[in-house]
Design a protein around this motif. Structure first.
Motif, PDB file in Angstrom:
ATOM      1  N   GLU A  73       0.868  -1.170   0.000  1.00 20.21           N
ATOM      2  CA  GLU A  73       0.000   0.000   0.000  1.00 20.21           C
ATOM      3  C   GLU A  73       0.913   1.231   0.000  1.00 20.21           C
ATOM      4  OE1 GLU A  73      -2.637   1.557   3.510  1.00 20.21           O
ATOM      5  OE2 GLU A  73      -3.559  -0.209   2.572  1.00 20.21           O
ATOM      6  N   LEU A  74       0.621   2.187  -0.848  1.00 18.58           N
ATOM      7  CA  LEU A  74       1.424   3.404  -0.936  1.00 18.58           C
ATOM      8  C   LEU A  74       1.254   4.239   0.321  1.00 18.58           C
ATOM      9  CD1 LEU A  74       3.238   5.107  -2.814  1.00 18.58           C
ATOM     10  CD2 LEU A  74       1.160   6.247  -3.585  1.00 18.58           C
ATOM     11  N   VAL A  75       2.382   4.668   0.908  1.00 21.68           N
ATOM     12  CA  VAL A  75       2.357   5.477   2.124  1.00 21.68           C
ATOM     13  C   VAL A  75       2.753   6.912   1.825  1.00 21.68           C
ATOM     14  CG1 VAL A  75       3.348   5.765   4.421  1.00 21.68           C
ATOM     15  CG2 VAL A  75       2.846   3.489   3.580  1.00 21.68           C
ATOM     16  N   ARG A  76       3.805   7.093   1.016  1.00 21.25           N
ATOM     17  CA  ARG A  76       4.277   8.442   0.714  1.00 21.25           C
ATOM     18  C   ARG A  76       4.994   8.480  -0.627  1.00 21.25           C
ATOM     19  NH1 ARG A  76       9.580   9.436   1.189  1.00 21.25           N
ATOM     20  NH2 ARG A  76      10.816   7.727   1.964  1.00 21.25           N
ATOM     21  N   VAL A  77       5.041   9.670  -1.210  1.00 20.87           N
ATOM     22  CA  VAL A  77       5.772   9.915  -2.454  1.00 20.87           C
ATOM     23  C   VAL A  77       6.672  11.111  -2.206  1.00 20.87           C
ATOM     24  CG1 VAL A  77       5.604  10.533  -4.889  1.00 20.87           C
ATOM     25  CG2 VAL A  77       3.878   9.045  -3.863  1.00 20.87           C
ATOM     26  N   ASP A  78       7.962  10.969  -2.533  1.00 21.78           N
ATOM     27  CA  ASP A  78       8.936  12.046  -2.384  1.00 21.78           C
ATOM     28  C   ASP A  78       9.791  12.066  -3.647  1.00 21.78           C
ATOM     29  OD1 ASP A  78      10.632  14.020  -1.486  1.00 21.78           O
ATOM     30  OD2 ASP A  78      11.700  12.732  -0.074  1.00 21.78           O
ATOM     31  N   GLY A  79       9.349  12.808  -4.656  1.00 28.69           N
ATOM     32  CA  GLY A  79      10.038  12.817  -5.945  1.00 28.69           C
ATOM     33  C   GLY A  79       9.872  11.469  -6.613  1.00 28.69           C
ATOM     34  N   MET A  80      10.991  10.802  -6.904  1.00 27.60           N
ATOM     35  CA  MET A  80      10.946   9.472  -7.519  1.00 27.60           C
ATOM     36  C   MET A  80      10.993   8.357  -6.477  1.00 27.60           C
ATOM     37  SD  MET A  80      10.462  10.241 -10.567  1.00 27.60           S
ATOM     38  CE  MET A  80      10.601   8.710 -11.428  1.00 27.60           C
ATOM     39  N   GLN A  81      11.120   8.709  -5.190  1.00 30.11           N
ATOM     40  CA  GLN A  81      11.138   7.708  -4.129  1.00 30.11           C
ATOM     41  C   GLN A  81       9.752   7.569  -3.513  1.00 30.11           C
ATOM     42  OE1 GLN A  81      14.168   8.479  -1.243  1.00 30.11           O
ATOM     43  NE2 GLN A  81      15.829   8.251  -2.714  1.00 30.11           N
TER      44      GLN A  81
END
Length: 100
Positions: A73-81
């Motif tokens: 499950e997606l938790v966070r997006v930081d640029g390409m990470q």
């Protein structure tokens, strides 16, 4: 799972470990690099557009044959990470059915 305040110890890799993300319905796939991992989640560097991650849930494919994988499950997006949380199989309420 707040970033920087993790409950499980993370393992960081010295070398780039290539893995793949795949939609739960199998309609999309993205190459990525596993940056670190724990029992509860992982941090990945995704190659290509992140638009498919709107699904919020997908598979992290750890082997080239697809035999080792985790539902995420997606938790966070930081640029390409991105940060993902591993989804455990939900336990069903009620009594166990015992065959006769």
């Amino acid at each position: 799972m707040a970033y920087g305040n993790r409950k499980a110890e993370r393992v960081h890799f010295e070398h780039r470990y290539a893995v793949n993300l795949m939609g739960v319905d199998g309609t999309w796939q993205r190459s990525c690099v596993l940056l670190d991992v724990s029992q509860t989640g992982a941090k990945l560097e995704v190659e290509g557009p992140l638009d498919v991650l709107r699904a919020q849930e997908f598979f992290l494919i750890l082997s080239s044959r697809g035999l080792a994988f985790r539902r995420c499950e997606l938790v966070r997006v930081d640029g390409m990470q991105i940060g993902v949380k591993f989804v455990a199989e939900r336990k069903k309420k009620g009594r166990a059915i015992i065959p006769k």
